[in-house]
Scaffold this motif. Structure first.
Motif, PDB file in Angstrom:
ATOM      1  N   ARG A 191       7.390 -10.317  14.657  1.00 57.80           N
ATOM      2  CA  ARG A 191       6.838  -9.038  15.144  1.00 57.80           C
ATOM      3  C   ARG A 191       7.658  -7.867  14.618  1.00 57.80           C
ATOM      4  N   LYS A 192       8.960  -8.034  14.571  1.00 59.47           N
ATOM      5  CA  LYS A 192       9.821  -6.991  14.009  1.00 59.47           C
ATOM      6  C   LYS A 192       9.495  -6.787  12.531  1.00 59.47           C
ATOM      7  N   MET A 193       9.303  -7.879  11.785  1.00 56.51           N
ATOM      8  CA  MET A 193       8.952  -7.766  10.369  1.00 56.51           C
ATOM      9  C   MET A 193       7.592  -7.085  10.188  1.00 56.51           C
ATOM     10  N   ARG A 194       6.659  -7.339  11.087  1.00 56.54           N
ATOM     11  CA  ARG A 194       5.349  -6.662  11.018  1.00 56.54           C
ATOM     12  C   ARG A 194       5.513  -5.159  11.225  1.00 56.54           C
ATOM     13  N   ARG A 195       6.371  -4.769  12.168  1.00 59.20           N
ATOM     14  CA  ARG A 195       6.592  -3.340  12.419  1.00 59.20           C
ATOM     15  C   ARG A 195       7.263  -2.675  11.216  1.00 59.20           C
ATOM     16  N   ILE A 196       8.244  -3.350  10.643  1.00 62.67           N
ATOM     17  CA  ILE A 196       8.997  -2.771   9.532  1.00 62.67           C
ATOM     18  C   ILE A 196       8.194  -2.787   8.236  1.00 62.67           C
ATOM     19  N   CYS A 197       7.503  -3.890   7.963  1.00 65.30           N
ATOM     20  CA  CYS A 197       6.931  -4.124   6.641  1.00 65.30           C
ATOM     21  C   CYS A 197       5.409  -4.114   6.590  1.00 65.30           C
ATOM     22  N   GLY A 198       4.742  -4.040   7.734  1.00 72.99           N
ATOM     23  CA  GLY A 198       3.279  -4.035   7.741  1.00 72.99           C
ATOM     24  C   GLY A 198       2.718  -5.297   7.117  1.00 72.99           C
ATOM     25  N   GLY A 199       1.802  -5.117   6.179  1.00 71.22           N
ATOM     26  CA  GLY A 199       1.119  -6.243   5.545  1.00 71.22           C
ATOM     27  C   GLY A 199       2.021  -7.134   4.702  1.00 71.22           C
ATOM     28  N   ALA A 200       3.203  -6.650   4.379  1.00 73.43           N
ATOM     29  CA  ALA A 200       4.146  -7.438   3.578  1.00 73.43           C
ATOM     30  C   ALA A 200       5.131  -8.193   4.469  1.00 73.43           C
ATOM     31  N   TRP A 201       4.780  -8.410   5.741  1.00 77.95           N
ATOM     32  CA  TRP A 201       5.711  -9.014   6.703  1.00 77.95           C
ATOM     33  C   TRP A 201       6.189 -10.398   6.280  1.00 77.95           C
ATOM     34  N   ARG A 202       5.306 -11.206   5.654  1.00 78.72           N
ATOM     35  CA  ARG A 202       5.737 -12.559   5.254  1.00 78.72           C
ATOM     36  C   ARG A 202       6.847 -12.494   4.203  1.00 78.72           C
ATOM     37  N   LEU A 203       6.677 -11.615   3.254  1.00 81.79           N
ATOM     38  CA  LEU A 203       7.694 -11.432   2.219  1.00 81.79           C
ATOM     39  C   LEU A 203       9.002 -10.936   2.845  1.00 81.79           C
ATOM     40  N   CYS A 204       8.894 -10.010   3.784  1.00 83.84           N
ATOM     41  CA  CYS A 204      10.090  -9.505   4.479  1.00 83.84           C
ATOM     42  C   CYS A 204      10.746 -10.608   5.295  1.00 83.84           C
ATOM     43  N   TYR A 205       9.943 -11.486   5.887  1.00 85.69           N
ATOM     44  CA  TYR A 205      10.497 -12.576   6.681  1.00 85.69           C
ATOM     45  C   TYR A 205      11.240 -13.561   5.786  1.00 85.69           C
ATOM     46  N   THR A 206      10.632 -13.920   4.669  1.00 85.96           N
ATOM     47  CA  THR A 206      11.234 -14.948   3.820  1.00 85.96           C
ATOM     48  C   THR A 206      12.392 -14.424   2.967  1.00 85.96           C
ATOM     49  N   HIS A 207      12.360 -13.141   2.609  1.00 91.53           N
ATOM     50  CA  HIS A 207      13.404 -12.596   1.729  1.00 91.53           C
ATOM     51  C   HIS A 207      14.314 -11.585   2.425  1.00 91.53           C
ATOM     52  N   GLY A 208      13.906 -11.090   3.578  1.00 91.29           N
ATOM     53  CA  GLY A 208      14.642 -10.028   4.260  1.00 91.29           C
ATOM     54  C   GLY A 208      14.015  -8.686   3.936  1.00 91.29           C
ATOM     55  N   PRO A 209      13.987  -7.763   4.886  1.00 95.34           N
ATOM     56  CA  PRO A 209      13.286  -6.493   4.683  1.00 95.34           C
ATOM     57  C   PRO A 209      13.913  -5.591   3.625  1.00 95.34           C
ATOM     58  N   ASN A 210      15.168  -5.841   3.245  1.00 92.15           N
ATOM     59  CA  ASN A 210      15.825  -4.999   2.240  1.00 92.15           C
ATOM     60  C   ASN A 210      15.919  -5.650   0.869  1.00 92.15           C
ATOM     61  N   HIS A 211      15.283  -6.810   0.705  1.00 87.91           N
ATOM     62  CA  HIS A 211      15.239  -7.471  -0.594  1.00 87.91           C
ATOM     63  C   HIS A 211      14.399  -6.604  -1.538  1.00 87.91           C
ATOM     64  N   PRO A 212      14.748  -6.519  -2.824  1.00 88.42           N
ATOM     65  CA  PRO A 212      13.984  -5.673  -3.760  1.00 88.42           C
ATOM     66  C   PRO A 212      12.478  -5.941  -3.755  1.00 88.42           C
ATOM     67  N   ARG A 213      12.077  -7.220  -3.703  1.00 91.46           N
ATOM     68  CA  ARG A 213      10.629  -7.524  -3.677  1.00 91.46           C
ATOM     69  C   ARG A 213       9.986  -7.011  -2.390  1.00 91.46           C
TER      70      ARG A 213
END
Length: 124
Positions: free
Chosen positions: A91-113
């Motif tokens: 849920r935190k990743m959804r708030r931070i990253c929106g539609g890219a939440w899966r990528l943020c979850y697997t790589h971290g929200p500050n990863h370049p991708r």
């Protein structure tokens, strides 16, 4: 107090561990259960004792260093605890990253991708 006690019940049996985690997710996040279940399977292939080279643990491959007081053992043996942390984190990743939440979850929200996906989502 009963719910709190259940959170701390260790389950070493892999099928029971998966079931407890899936039921917990279905109860607390019914609209997210399918997506979270799919991500959990892709992260660990359904193996509760899974541990990555980067130190992520359990079914959802969570990083204990990001959850104060957590250890790999918590994520690998306490399925209800792990599921609660998992839902909170996604849920935190959804708030931070929106539609890219899966990528943020697997790589971290500050990863370049993840940062690039977040930037692209803002411009769409």
């Amino acid at each position: 107090t009963i719910l709190f006690a259940l959170v701390l019940v260790p389950i070493e049996n892999a099928p029971l561990h998966r079931l407890a985690a899936q039921v917990t997710i279905a109860v607390i996040a019914p609209h997210e259960a399918v997506a979270l279940g799919n991500l959990m399977r892709s992260e660990s292939r359904g193996v509760p004792s899974a541990r990555s080279k980067k130190g992520a643990c359990g079914l959802a491959q969570q990083q204990p260093r990001w959850i104060p007081g957590s250890t790999c053992r918590h994520f690998q043996t306490l399925p209800i605890y792990a599921a609660l942390v998992y839902v909170s984190t996604t849920r935190k990743m959804r708030r931070i990253c929106g539609g890219a939440w899966r990528l943020c979850y697997t790589h971290g929200p500050n990863h370049p991708r993840a940062l690039a996906a977040r930037a692209n989502a803002r411009t769409d």
